[in-house]
Design a protein around this motif. Structure first.
Motif, PDB file in Angstrom:
ATOM      1  N   VAL A   1      10.783  18.814 -17.044  1.00 27.57           N
ATOM      2  CA  VAL A   1      10.809  18.554 -15.596  1.00 27.57           C
ATOM      3  C   VAL A   1       9.637  17.656 -15.271  1.00 27.57           C
ATOM      4  CG1 VAL A   1      10.622  19.482 -13.272  1.00 27.57           C
ATOM      5  CG2 VAL A   1      11.791  20.807 -15.001  1.00 27.57           C
ATOM      6  N   GLU A   2       9.906  16.481 -14.748  1.00 23.48           N
ATOM      7  CA  GLU A   2       8.810  15.609 -14.303  1.00 23.48           C
ATOM      8  C   GLU A   2       9.398  14.608 -13.334  1.00 23.48           C
ATOM      9  OE1 GLU A   2       5.027  15.260 -15.565  1.00 23.48           O
ATOM     10  OE2 GLU A   2       5.574  14.935 -13.478  1.00 23.48           O
ATOM     11  N   MET A   3       9.340  14.963 -12.080  1.00 20.42           N
ATOM     12  CA  MET A   3       9.996  14.149 -11.065  1.00 20.42           C
ATOM     13  C   MET A   3       8.966  13.245 -10.414  1.00 20.42           C
ATOM     14  SD  MET A   3      12.884  13.647  -9.719  1.00 20.42           S
ATOM     15  CE  MET A   3      13.558  12.926  -8.244  1.00 20.42           C
ATOM     16  N   LYS A   4       8.689  12.120 -11.051  1.00 16.92           N
ATOM     17  CA  LYS A   4       7.772  11.167 -10.424  1.00 16.92           C
ATOM     18  C   LYS A   4       8.413   9.799 -10.464  1.00 16.92           C
ATOM     19  CE  LYS A   4       3.434  13.490 -11.414  1.00 16.92           C
ATOM     20  NZ  LYS A   4       2.173  13.434 -12.172  1.00 16.92           N
ATOM     21  N   LEU A   5       8.865   9.323  -9.333  1.00 21.94           N
ATOM     22  CA  LEU A   5       9.558   8.042  -9.284  1.00 21.94           C
ATOM     23  C   LEU A   5       8.759   7.058  -8.447  1.00 21.94           C
ATOM     24  CD1 LEU A   5      13.190   9.307  -8.585  1.00 21.94           C
ATOM     25  CD2 LEU A   5      12.217   8.624 -10.770  1.00 21.94           C
ATOM     26  N   GLU A   6       8.605   5.858  -8.982  1.00 22.39           N
ATOM     27  CA  GLU A   6       7.951   4.804  -8.200  1.00 22.39           C
ATOM     28  C   GLU A   6       8.925   4.216  -7.193  1.00 22.39           C
ATOM     29  OE1 GLU A   6       5.986   1.822 -10.394  1.00 22.39           O
ATOM     30  OE2 GLU A   6       4.978   3.256 -11.720  1.00 22.39           O
ATOM     31  N   ALA A   7       8.361   3.689  -6.119  1.00 25.27           N
ATOM     32  CA  ALA A   7       9.208   3.021  -5.130  1.00 25.27           C
ATOM     33  C   ALA A   7       9.788   1.749  -5.732  1.00 25.27           C
ATOM     34  CB  ALA A   7       8.398   2.694  -3.888  1.00 25.27           C
TER      35      ALA A   7
ATOM     36  N   ALA B   1      -7.882   8.222  -0.941  1.00 22.24           N
ATOM     37  CA  ALA B   1      -7.834   6.905  -0.297  1.00 22.24           C
ATOM     38  C   ALA B   1      -8.665   5.893  -1.084  1.00 22.24           C
ATOM     39  CB  ALA B   1      -8.334   7.004   1.147  1.00 22.24           C
ATOM     40  N   ALA B   2      -9.817   6.337  -1.580  1.00 20.85           N
ATOM     41  CA  ALA B   2     -10.688   5.427  -2.332  1.00 20.85           C
ATOM     42  C   ALA B   2      -9.934   4.897  -3.561  1.00 20.85           C
ATOM     43  CB  ALA B   2     -11.970   6.143  -2.743  1.00 20.85           C
ATOM     44  N   ASP B   3      -9.151   5.757  -4.236  1.00 23.47           N
ATOM     45  CA  ASP B   3      -8.376   5.314  -5.400  1.00 23.47           C
ATOM     46  C   ASP B   3      -7.324   4.278  -5.017  1.00 23.47           C
ATOM     47  OD1 ASP B   3      -9.717   7.027  -7.050  1.00 23.47           O
ATOM     48  OD2 ASP B   3      -8.184   8.601  -7.002  1.00 23.47           O
ATOM     49  N   LEU B   4      -6.862   4.349  -3.761  1.00 18.14           N
ATOM     50  CA  LEU B   4      -5.829   3.423  -3.306  1.00 18.14           C
ATOM     51  C   LEU B   4      -6.417   2.182  -2.651  1.00 18.14           C
ATOM     52  CD1 LEU B   4      -3.449   6.091  -1.702  1.00 18.14           C
ATOM     53  CD2 LEU B   4      -2.963   4.769  -3.761  1.00 18.14           C
ATOM     54  N   GLY B   5      -7.738   2.158  -2.520  1.00 22.83           N
ATOM     55  CA  GLY B   5      -8.391   1.008  -1.904  1.00 22.83           C
ATOM     56  C   GLY B   5      -8.267   0.962  -0.390  1.00 22.83           C
ATOM     57  N   ILE B   6      -8.054   2.116   0.234  1.00 26.13           N
ATOM     58  CA  ILE B   6      -8.033   2.174   1.701  1.00 26.13           C
ATOM     59  C   ILE B   6      -9.000   3.268   2.141  1.00 26.13           C
ATOM     60  CG2 ILE B   6      -5.671   1.287   1.934  1.00 26.13           C
ATOM     61  CD1 ILE B   6      -4.640   4.124   2.169  1.00 26.13           C
TER      62      ILE B   6
ATOM     63  N   VAL C   1       0.842  -1.209   0.000  1.00 24.86           N
ATOM     64  CA  VAL C   1       0.000   0.000   0.000  1.00 24.86           C
ATOM     65  C   VAL C   1       0.873   1.253   0.000  1.00 24.86           C
ATOM     66  CG1 VAL C   1      -1.761   1.293   1.264  1.00 24.86           C
ATOM     67  CG2 VAL C   1      -1.902  -1.203   1.131  1.00 24.86           C
ATOM     68  N   ASP C   2       1.953   1.237   0.793  1.00 22.87           N
ATOM     69  CA  ASP C   2       2.877   2.379   0.790  1.00 22.87           C
ATOM     70  C   ASP C   2       3.431   2.627  -0.612  1.00 22.87           C
ATOM     71  OD1 ASP C   2       2.718   2.869   3.550  1.00 22.87           O
ATOM     72  OD2 ASP C   2       4.385   1.506   3.994  1.00 22.87           O
ATOM     73  N   ARG C   3       3.820   1.530  -1.274  1.00 24.57           N
ATOM     74  CA  ARG C   3       4.416   1.683  -2.607  1.00 24.57           C
ATOM     75  C   ARG C   3       3.402   2.261  -3.600  1.00 24.57           C
ATOM     76  NH1 ARG C   3       7.166  -3.062  -1.195  1.00 24.57           N
ATOM     77  NH2 ARG C   3       5.632  -4.371  -2.246  1.00 24.57           N
ATOM     78  N   ARG C   4       2.152   1.789  -3.466  1.00 19.41           N
ATOM     79  CA  ARG C   4       1.095   2.312  -4.347  1.00 19.41           C
ATOM     80  C   ARG C   4       0.882   3.797  -4.061  1.00 19.41           C
ATOM     81  NH1 ARG C   4      -2.415  -1.973  -3.385  1.00 19.41           N
ATOM     82  NH2 ARG C   4      -3.962  -0.740  -2.274  1.00 19.41           N
ATOM     83  N   LEU C   5       0.896   4.114  -2.773  1.00 14.59           N
ATOM     84  CA  LEU C   5       0.705   5.505  -2.362  1.00 14.59           C
ATOM     85  C   LEU C   5       1.810   6.386  -2.963  1.00 14.59           C
ATOM     86  CD1 LEU C   5       0.009   6.482   1.354  1.00 14.59           C
ATOM     87  CD2 LEU C   5       1.522   7.807  -0.096  1.00 14.59           C
ATOM     88  N   VAL C   6       3.068   5.964  -2.824  1.00 16.76           N
ATOM     89  CA  VAL C   6       4.188   6.758  -3.336  1.00 16.76           C
ATOM     90  C   VAL C   6       4.071   6.905  -4.858  1.00 16.76           C
ATOM     91  CG1 VAL C   6       6.693   6.759  -3.706  1.00 16.76           C
ATOM     92  CG2 VAL C   6       5.771   6.220  -1.444  1.00 16.76           C
ATOM     93  N   ALA C   7       3.695   5.821  -5.529  1.00 14.53           N
ATOM     94  CA  ALA C   7       3.634   5.860  -6.989  1.00 14.53           C
ATOM     95  C   ALA C   7       2.496   6.749  -7.487  1.00 14.53           C
ATOM     96  CB  ALA C   7       3.468   4.448  -7.544  1.00 14.53           C
ATOM     97  N   ARG C   8       1.357   6.678  -6.793  1.00 15.44           N
ATOM     98  CA  ARG C   8       0.173   7.335  -7.357  1.00 15.44           C
ATOM     99  C   ARG C   8      -0.104   8.716  -6.787  1.00 15.44           C
ATOM    100  NH1 ARG C   8      -4.607   3.105  -7.338  1.00 15.44           N
ATOM    101  NH2 ARG C   8      -3.499   1.237  -8.011  1.00 15.44           N
ATOM    102  N   LEU C   9       0.523   9.044  -5.677  1.00 15.92           N
ATOM    103  CA  LEU C   9       0.136  10.280  -4.997  1.00 15.92           C
ATOM    104  C   LEU C   9       1.198  11.377  -5.106  1.00 15.92           C
ATOM    105  CD1 LEU C   9      -2.646  10.481  -3.865  1.00 15.92           C
ATOM    106  CD2 LEU C   9      -1.757  10.192  -1.567  1.00 15.92           C
ATOM    107  N   GLN C  10       2.024  11.306  -6.176  1.00 18.47           N
ATOM    108  CA  GLN C  10       3.007  12.382  -6.359  1.00 18.47           C
ATOM    109  C   GLN C  10       2.396  13.579  -7.079  1.00 18.47           C
ATOM    110  OE1 GLN C  10       7.022  11.103  -7.534  1.00 18.47           O
ATOM    111  NE2 GLN C  10       6.543   9.104  -6.672  1.00 18.47           N
ATOM    112  N   GLY C  11       1.149  13.466  -7.427  1.00 18.00           N
ATOM    113  CA  GLY C  11       0.449  14.585  -8.048  1.00 18.00           C
ATOM    114  C   GLY C  11      -1.026  14.264  -8.082  1.00 18.00           C
TER     115      GLY C  11
END
Lengths: 158, 152
Positions: B144-150, B30-35, B7-17
């Protein structure tokens, strides 16, 4: 800055959003404006590009991107814009800028930030940039970061 | 390095913007992340506390606010590296600072509310540490696009 209220919003949010169920309402109460006004102003700042995005800023070391290389390149001034656009379009380049040289110590005018899980991965990606630049590459270097000394982001009104 | 679960990894990947601007944004994200909302708030607090995230909120583009953002570097002798880092970091205009392996071994970003703030900040840093600051203002931004997945 559009006006004093926008400035107050920037100062109130630059450290982050409150971790409460209704964060914009909490901020609006602190700023003595309505939540609707606060949300409309934030949306306007997103629409105009003042806010690049709203979300999480990861410490890239902590999420496994442990090799961070600032690749720098010396390319001809009359070619740099075309080359910079092409380097910036590579899917692994996170930032790409043209910057002034500082001769004689610093001959590089094109900067491209590359992240990887290892230095080898960053070297491989730098090789891909070198291939793209071809004969226009007159010199290059990779500056790996070995420590984050500070990472707070913007702090105005301090 | 802190342990991240799925869940943390999903959060980091999807919530950078794309964090919503609405009455209950955490509930929506949270609904998008299933929590649920409460769990997202707790997780964000924990990830910030553990420094997996350095911030959660709007990322401002200071030039669009009339300000300026400049990359700068120093060649710092090893014997005084920590003291110089402390003096540089003490300036509120210094947004980030990285040690890098090069003769120019300290690279930091100055962010100021006005363009005049940059030379003023550089002057204060040079006066405090007695070393010349090399400024590398961006002349053009290509991407410029700084979005990195865990990856852990």
């Amino acid at each position: 800055m559009r006006d004093a209220i926008d400035r107050a919003i920037v100062i109130a949010t630059q450290r982050g959003l409150p971790l409460v169920p209704r964060p914009y309402h909490a901020l609006a109460a602190d700023l003595e404006i309505t939540a609707d006004e606060l949300m409309a102003r934030l949306q306007a700042m997103v629409d105009s590009g003042v806010i690049r995005r709203i979300g999480a800023v990861p410490n890239h070391y902590a999420i496994g991107w442990t090799a961070n290389g600032m690749t720098v390149w010396d390319v001809p001034d009359d070619r740099v814009d075309g080359l910079g656009s092409r380097v910036g379009a590579l899917d692994f380049v996170t930032h790409c800028y043209r910057r002034p040289r500082a001769l004689p110590a610093w001959p590089y005018n094109l900067f491209a930030m590359v992240h990887g899980a290892s230095r080898e991965e960053v070297h491989d990606k730098a090789e891909a940039i070198r291939s793209l630049l071809g004969e226009d590459c007159r010199g290059s270097d990779i500056l790996f970061s070995s420590r984050i000394l500070k990472k707070t982001g913007l702090r105005i009104g301090a | 390095m802190p342990d991240l679960d799925a869940v943390d990894r999903r959060l980091v990947a999807r919530l950078q913007g794309g964090f919503p601007i609405c009455e209950r944004p955490y509930a929506e994200a949270a609904a998008d992340l299933g929590i649920d909302e409460g769990e997202l708030i707790v997780r964000l607090g924990r990830l910030l506390e553990a420094r997996v995230l350095t911030r959660f909120g709007p990322m401002y583009q200071v030039e669009r606010l009339g300000g300026a953002f400049v990359l700068a570097a120093l060649a710092v002798p090893e014997e005084c590296y920590d003291a110089v880092a402390e003096a540089v970091n003490a300036r509120p205009e210094v947004a980030h600072n990285y040690r890098r392996e090069h003769a120019l071994n300290m690279w930091f970003v100055l962010a100021t509310e006005t363009p005049e703030g940059i030379p003023a900040a550089i002057g204060k840093i040079e006066a405090a540490i007695g070393l010349p600051v090399f400024a590398f203002p961006k002349e053009r931004e290509y991407f410029v696009e700084m979005k990195l997945e865990a990856r852990v």
